[in-house]
Design a protein around this motif. Structure first.
Motif, PDB file in Angstrom:
ATOM      1  N   ARG A   1     -31.120 -34.871   6.471  1.00 41.13           N
ATOM      2  CA  ARG A   1     -30.919 -34.898   8.435  1.00 41.13           C
ATOM      3  C   ARG A   1     -32.127 -34.719   8.979  1.00 41.13           C
ATOM      4  NH1 ARG A   1     -26.122 -32.824   9.496  1.00 41.13           N
ATOM      5  NH2 ARG A   1     -24.417 -33.040   6.971  1.00 41.13           N
ATOM      6  N   LEU A   2     -33.137 -35.498   8.013  1.00 40.67           N
ATOM      7  CA  LEU A   2     -34.702 -35.347   8.351  1.00 40.67           C
ATOM      8  C   LEU A   2     -34.926 -37.016   9.000  1.00 40.67           C
ATOM      9  CD1 LEU A   2     -37.562 -34.415   9.767  1.00 40.67           C
ATOM     10  CD2 LEU A   2     -38.235 -34.952   6.988  1.00 40.67           C
ATOM     11  N   VAL A   3     -35.594 -36.796  10.661  1.00 38.31           N
ATOM     12  CA  VAL A   3     -35.037 -38.034  11.464  1.00 38.31           C
ATOM     13  C   VAL A   3     -36.679 -38.686  11.933  1.00 38.31           C
ATOM     14  CG1 VAL A   3     -34.839 -39.940  12.990  1.00 38.31           C
ATOM     15  CG2 VAL A   3     -32.547 -38.465  12.041  1.00 38.31           C
ATOM     16  N   PHE A   4     -37.397 -39.959  11.637  1.00 39.09           N
ATOM     17  CA  PHE A   4     -38.586 -40.353  11.916  1.00 39.09           C
ATOM     18  C   PHE A   4     -38.845 -40.811  13.303  1.00 39.09           C
ATOM     19  CE2 PHE A   4     -42.845 -42.207  13.012  1.00 39.09           C
ATOM     20  CZ  PHE A   4     -43.954 -41.333  12.553  1.00 39.09           C
ATOM     21  N   PRO A   5     -38.475 -39.795  14.961  1.00 34.94           N
ATOM     22  CA  PRO A   5     -38.103 -40.716  15.612  1.00 34.94           C
ATOM     23  C   PRO A   5     -39.423 -41.988  15.627  1.00 34.94           C
ATOM     24  CG  PRO A   5     -38.858 -38.509  16.578  1.00 34.94           C
ATOM     25  CD  PRO A   5     -39.774 -38.546  15.102  1.00 34.94           C
ATOM     26  N   PRO A   6     -38.534 -43.007  17.095  1.00 33.62           N
ATOM     27  CA  PRO A   6     -40.088 -44.158  17.889  1.00 33.62           C
ATOM     28  C   PRO A   6     -40.481 -43.473  18.081  1.00 33.62           C
ATOM     29  CG  PRO A   6     -37.136 -43.974  18.449  1.00 33.62           C
ATOM     30  CD  PRO A   6     -37.026 -42.960  17.298  1.00 33.62           C
ATOM     31  N   MET A   7     -41.489 -43.994  18.069  1.00 36.39           N
ATOM     32  CA  MET A   7     -43.202 -43.332  18.711  1.00 36.39           C
ATOM     33  C   MET A   7     -43.407 -44.669  18.689  1.00 36.39           C
ATOM     34  SD  MET A   7     -44.042 -39.533  17.135  1.00 36.39           S
ATOM     35  CE  MET A   7     -43.749 -40.451  15.625  1.00 36.39           C
ATOM     36  N   ALA A   8     -44.034 -45.108  19.894  1.00 34.20           N
ATOM     37  CA  ALA A   8     -45.303 -46.516  19.827  1.00 34.20           C
ATOM     38  C   ALA A   8     -46.352 -46.074  19.405  1.00 34.20           C
ATOM     39  CB  ALA A   8     -45.454 -46.992  21.291  1.00 34.20           C
ATOM     40  N   THR A   9     -46.712 -47.457  18.159  1.00 35.62           N
ATOM     41  CA  THR A   9     -47.421 -48.052  17.903  1.00 35.62           C
ATOM     42  C   THR A   9     -48.919 -48.765  18.413  1.00 35.62           C
ATOM     43  OG1 THR A   9     -47.433 -49.574  16.085  1.00 35.62           O
ATOM     44  CG2 THR A   9     -46.815 -46.913  15.320  1.00 35.62           C
TER      45      THR A   9
ATOM     46  N   GLY B   1     -35.325 -38.711   6.187  1.00 36.08           N
ATOM     47  CA  GLY B   1     -33.530 -39.717   5.547  1.00 36.08           C
ATOM     48  C   GLY B   1     -33.441 -41.236   6.862  1.00 36.08           C
ATOM     49  N   LEU B   2     -34.012 -40.959   7.513  1.00 37.87           N
ATOM     50  CA  LEU B   2     -34.300 -41.919   8.944  1.00 37.87           C
ATOM     51  C   LEU B   2     -35.261 -42.270   9.955  1.00 37.87           C
ATOM     52  CD1 LEU B   2     -32.521 -44.273   9.824  1.00 37.87           C
ATOM     53  CD2 LEU B   2     -31.699 -42.170  11.959  1.00 37.87           C
ATOM     54  N   PHE B   3     -35.684 -43.877   9.585  1.00 36.08           N
ATOM     55  CA  PHE B   3     -37.092 -44.244  10.024  1.00 36.08           C
ATOM     56  C   PHE B   3     -35.880 -45.510  11.567  1.00 36.08           C
ATOM     57  CE2 PHE B   3     -39.637 -43.287   6.947  1.00 36.08           C
ATOM     58  CZ  PHE B   3     -40.728 -42.391   7.966  1.00 36.08           C
TER      59      PHE B   3
END
Length: 332
Positions: free
Chosen positions: A18-26, A53-55
């Motif tokens: 259930r872990l998500v890496f949220p959208p963060m501008a690079t 789990g999800l990027f």
């Protein structure tokens, strides 16, 4: 029982936890939004081991008119598909799923970034946070073209091998500008009450699903409250999310509107949880909560108490690429 390490199975987008890496501008793209070596190395480092789990890949512009910043990634033309394939493959080989977020900045940009193109929005109202020039109100024909831009971008995302696509309607960008009464003063079908203000969203969802098919997961990030006087409220969002679920959105990603990714006056881990909790009362699709979450115990509690289904951890994983590994190992 532990929660963060449990799979998500009751959804088109199945996940191993259930872990998500949220959208963060690079801001690491090159040229006209092409995938750079730096982007591939960054996502390789963050996804190594498959502990996330999800990027959700940082917002990418669907047309040069909607470019938000220099160094932003592009899904605006077919020439970028090969680079996008490499990005999807990088995350997949490490064991995680990847969704791409697609976006139009609307009035949250300026002519220096869009190379002289008009600044546009739902209405001719200056952006309340960024204070750029007064935008030009989009015509109905231009709205149709933007809907097509979203549709074409979504197809590129699928063709590149991603596991889903996320439509961005948060943080004061174009779709958020249509959603919020702060910036939408239209008197036609795309303005007025909540249903009018989300008409463009529903038309985009329909167009996207037509081109990617019913089995391809479609997510939507919603700025569920502006936390400003006369702005959007959670009551508006409870109406909107029901329509999004009916239209076929598979996962709802909850964040702020014109307040951005912060919730004024609200502290602690998961500070948008009052929004996700209210939204979960009216829809049955999974919900993502992001906002100040830095500890495994907090993430566990937010899921356990029913405030969310998935937890986005941004800055903590940005600062420590081993955060996810340590989190999952602590739950064994």
């Amino acid at each position: 029982m532990t929660y963060l390490n449990q799979p998500l199975n009751d959804c088109k987008l199945t996940l191993n936890n259930r872990l998500v890496f949220p959208p963060m501008a690079t801001s690491k793209s090159e040229g006209n939004g092409e995938i750079s070596k730096g982007i591939l190395e960054y996502y390789d480092e963050k996804s190594r081991g498959g502990y996330v789990g999800l990027f959700i890949i940082e917002h990418s512009f669907i047309t040069p008119q909607g470019k938000a910043s220099k160094g932003q990634m592009s899904v605006a033309d077919d020439g970028n598909i090969e680079g996008l394939k490499k990005l999807a493959e990088t995350i997949h080989k490490n064991g995680s799923k990847a969704v791409m977020q697609i976006n139009h900045a609307g009035s949250a940009t300026n002519r220096d970034i869009t190379e002289g193109q008009d600044n546009v929005s739902a209405s001719a109202i200056i952006h309340p946070s960024m204070r750029f020039e007064v935008p030009r109100e989009l015509s109905k024909e231009e709205i149709k073209e933007i809907i097509k831009n979203f549709k074409d971008a979504a197809k590129r995302v699928k063709d590149a091998g991603f596991d889903g696509v996320e439509i961005h309607s948060a943080h004061g960008y174009l779709l958020n500008q249509f959603y919020s009464p702060l910036t939408n003063k239209r008197t036609d079908d795309y303005g007025g009450d909540v249903l009018g203000r989300i008409r463009i969203h529903l038309e985009i969802i329909k167009a996207v699903k037509e081109v990617v098919g019913e089995e391809f997961p479609v997510l939507l990030r919603l700025g569920s409250s502006d936390y400003r006087e006369d702005g959007t409220t959670i009551e508006d969002s409870k109406i909107a999310v029901l329509e999004f679920e009916k239209a076929g959105i598979d996962i709802l990603d909850v964040s702020g509107g014109f307040c951005g990714y912060m919730a004024p006056g609200r502290e602690g881990q998961g500070y948008f949880s009052e929004l996700t909790e209210a939204i979960k009362e009216v829809i049955s699709i999974p919900v993502i909560l992001t906002g100040g979450i830095t500890e495994v115990e907090a993430a566990e509690n937010l899921i356990a108490t029913g405030k969310t289904d998935l937890v986005g951890v941004g800055r903590a994983m940005l600062q420590d690429s081993l955060w996810a590994k340590n989190a999952m190992e602590s739950l064994k």
